[in-house]
Design an enzyme around this catalytic site. Structure first.
Site, PDB file in Angstrom:
ATOM      1  N   ARG A   3      11.784  -5.258   5.275  1.00 42.53           N
ATOM      2  CA  ARG A   3      11.598  -4.044   5.272  1.00 42.53           C
ATOM      3  C   ARG A   3      12.287  -3.054   5.847  1.00 42.53           C
ATOM      4  NH1 ARG A   3       5.472  -1.669   5.215  1.00 42.53           N
ATOM      5  NH2 ARG A   3       5.534  -2.081   7.450  1.00 42.53           N
TER       6      ARG A   3
ATOM      7  N   ARG B 205      -9.425   0.976   8.931  1.00 36.81           N
ATOM      8  CA  ARG B 205      -8.985  -0.307   9.296  1.00 36.81           C
ATOM      9  C   ARG B 205     -10.102  -1.279   9.965  1.00 36.81           C
ATOM     10  NH1 ARG B 205      -3.253   0.598   9.172  1.00 36.81           N
ATOM     11  NH2 ARG B 205      -1.738  -0.996   9.829  1.00 36.81           N
TER      12      ARG B 205
ATOM     13  N   LYS C 295       0.746  -1.252   0.018  1.00 38.02           N
ATOM     14  CA  LYS C 295       0.113  -0.044   0.071  1.00 38.02           C
ATOM     15  C   LYS C 295       0.722   1.282   0.146  1.00 38.02           C
ATOM     16  CE  LYS C 295      -2.515  -0.852   3.943  1.00 38.02           C
ATOM     17  NZ  LYS C 295      -1.667  -2.205   4.325  1.00 38.02           N
TER      18      LYS C 295
ATOM     19  N   ARG D 157      11.347  -0.917  11.334  1.00 31.48           N
ATOM     20  CA  ARG D 157      10.379  -0.493  12.288  1.00 31.48           C
ATOM     21  C   ARG D 157      10.139  -1.512  13.473  1.00 31.48           C
ATOM     22  NH1 ARG D 157       5.267   0.990   8.538  1.00 31.48           N
ATOM     23  NH2 ARG D 157       4.209  -0.306  10.351  1.00 31.48           N
TER      24      ARG D 157
ATOM     25  N   ARG E 216       0.026  -8.606  13.824  1.00 28.26           N
ATOM     26  CA  ARG E 216      -0.331  -7.661  12.973  1.00 28.26           C
ATOM     27  C   ARG E 216      -1.178  -8.238  11.934  1.00 28.26           C
ATOM     28  NH1 ARG E 216       4.368  -4.496  10.830  1.00 28.26           N
ATOM     29  NH2 ARG E 216       3.131  -3.173   9.489  1.00 28.26           N
TER      30      ARG E 216
HETATM   31  P1  AMP Z   1       0.742   0.965   9.473  1.00 27.54           P
HETATM   32  O1  AMP Z   1       2.212   1.494   9.176  1.00 27.54           O
HETATM   33  O2  AMP Z   1      -0.284   1.227   8.509  1.00 27.54           O
HETATM   34  O3  AMP Z   1       1.201  -0.558   9.222  1.00 27.54           O
HETATM   35  O4  AMP Z   1       0.572   1.280  10.850  1.00 27.54           O
HETATM   36  C1  AMP Z   1       1.338   0.930  12.013  1.00 27.54           C
HETATM   37  C2  AMP Z   1       0.481   0.740  13.315  1.00 27.54           C
HETATM   38  O5  AMP Z   1      -0.196   1.974  13.491  1.00 27.54           O
HETATM   39  C3  AMP Z   1      -0.620  -0.368  13.064  1.00 27.54           C
HETATM   40  O6  AMP Z   1       0.066  -1.661  13.402  1.00 27.54           O
HETATM   41  C4  AMP Z   1      -1.747   0.263  14.361  1.00 27.54           C
HETATM   42  O7  AMP Z   1      -1.091  -0.160  15.506  1.00 27.54           O
HETATM   43  C5  AMP Z   1      -1.543   1.820  14.053  1.00 27.54           C
HETATM   44  N1  AMP Z   1      -2.541   2.337  12.922  1.00 27.54           N
HETATM   45  C6  AMP Z   1      -2.233   2.800  11.910  1.00 27.54           C
HETATM   46  N2  AMP Z   1      -3.418   3.045  11.045  1.00 27.54           N
HETATM   47  C7  AMP Z   1      -4.240   2.746  11.876  1.00 27.54           C
HETATM   48  C8  AMP Z   1      -5.695   2.825  11.912  1.00 27.54           C
HETATM   49  N3  AMP Z   1      -6.509   3.033  10.659  1.00 27.54           N
HETATM   50  N4  AMP Z   1      -6.501   2.125  13.038  1.00 27.54           N
HETATM   51  C9  AMP Z   1      -5.916   1.730  13.891  1.00 27.54           C
HETATM   52  N5  AMP Z   1      -4.493   1.834  14.282  1.00 27.54           N
HETATM   53  C10 AMP Z   1      -3.784   2.066  13.244  1.00 27.54           C
END
Ligand code: AMP
Length: 210
Positions: A124, A90, A15, A157, A168
């Site tokens: 990554r 999400r 994404k 990360r 996740r």
């Molecule tokens: P990402 O970079 O999109 O993988 O997001 C990293 C982390 O941020 C996720 O594992 C969640 O803990 C939090 N997070 C990001 N976007 C959301 C969302 N829309 N709703 C809830 N938690 C989020």
């Protein structure tokens, strides 16, 4: 051309990479809740302090925090701005809240199987400055340590370590996977196989946004 696009798909499905390419080529504003939250954590804001524990374990940050954050960000953009949502919504609750504010005209679902996702996420590397993402095998930076785009030192990360990655993926299946059906029922869903050459996937993405 579609102007309000949601990128669906599990963590590691591409994404961020595809959203970044869309924003570079067509000028969309890319809104990544993950990037916003990581920045809030780095800066030690109220939101960052509240979100950190959830993020470290791979859990979702509570809906009300995310919905308020996104409401403000969306309201700050001019009407008609092309927006790519990456990592939001999400949950069904977040999708309902988004639908009250704007009309999503495409949900683009990147489909990738779990073992491939684990391989991708654990290798990554991310840029803390401009949020570019790389992979040590498939999408290598010119120098393993530095970002090609802005020269910052790349990092892994914390939530890209294997145990957290598996959590996740579980959280994705339970909370976010139902959104595929949610947008399909609204006639907004396009699914693209997210495996293979990044530019070939991007060609399919470009067709879907027309
Ligand atoms: P990402 O970079 O999109 O993988 O997001 C990293 C982390 O941020 C996720 O594992 C969640 O803990 C939090 N997070 C990001 N976007 C959301 C969302 N829309 N709703 C809830 N938690 C989020």
């Amino acid at each position: 051309m579609k102007t309000k696009i949601v990128l669906l798909g599990p963590p590691g499905s591409g994404k961020g990479t595809q959203g970044e390419k869309l924003s570079e080529e067509f000028g969309y504003v890319r809104m990544s809740t993950g990037d916003m939250l990581r920045e809030a954590v780095r800066k030690g804001t109220d939101l960052g302090i509240k979100a950190k524990g959830y993020m470290d374990s791979g859990a979702l940050v509570p809906n009300d925090l995310i919905i308020n954050l996104m409401k403000e960000k969306i309201a700050s953009l001019a009407e008609g701005t092309g927006i790519i949502f990456d990592g939001f919504p999400r949950t069904v609750e977040q999708a309902d809240a988004l639908g009250e504010q704007i009309d999503v005209d495409l949900a683009l679902n990147l489909d990738v199987d779990d073992e491939e996702l684990v391989k991708r996420l654990t290798m990554r590397r991310s840029c803390p400055q401009c949020n570019a993402v790389y992979h040590l095998l498939y999408n290598k930076p010119q120098n393993e340590r530095f970002c090609d785009k802005c020269g910052s030192v790349l990092y892994q990360r914390d939530d890209d370590k294997e145990d957290t990655v598996r959590n996740r993926l579980k959280v994705y299946r339970e909370n976010t996977f139902p959104l595929i059906d949610y947008y399909d029922k609204k006639g907004k869903l396009v699914t693209i196989q997210g495996v293979g050459d990044i530019n070939e996937i991007f060609d399919k993405v470009k067709k879907a946004i027309q």
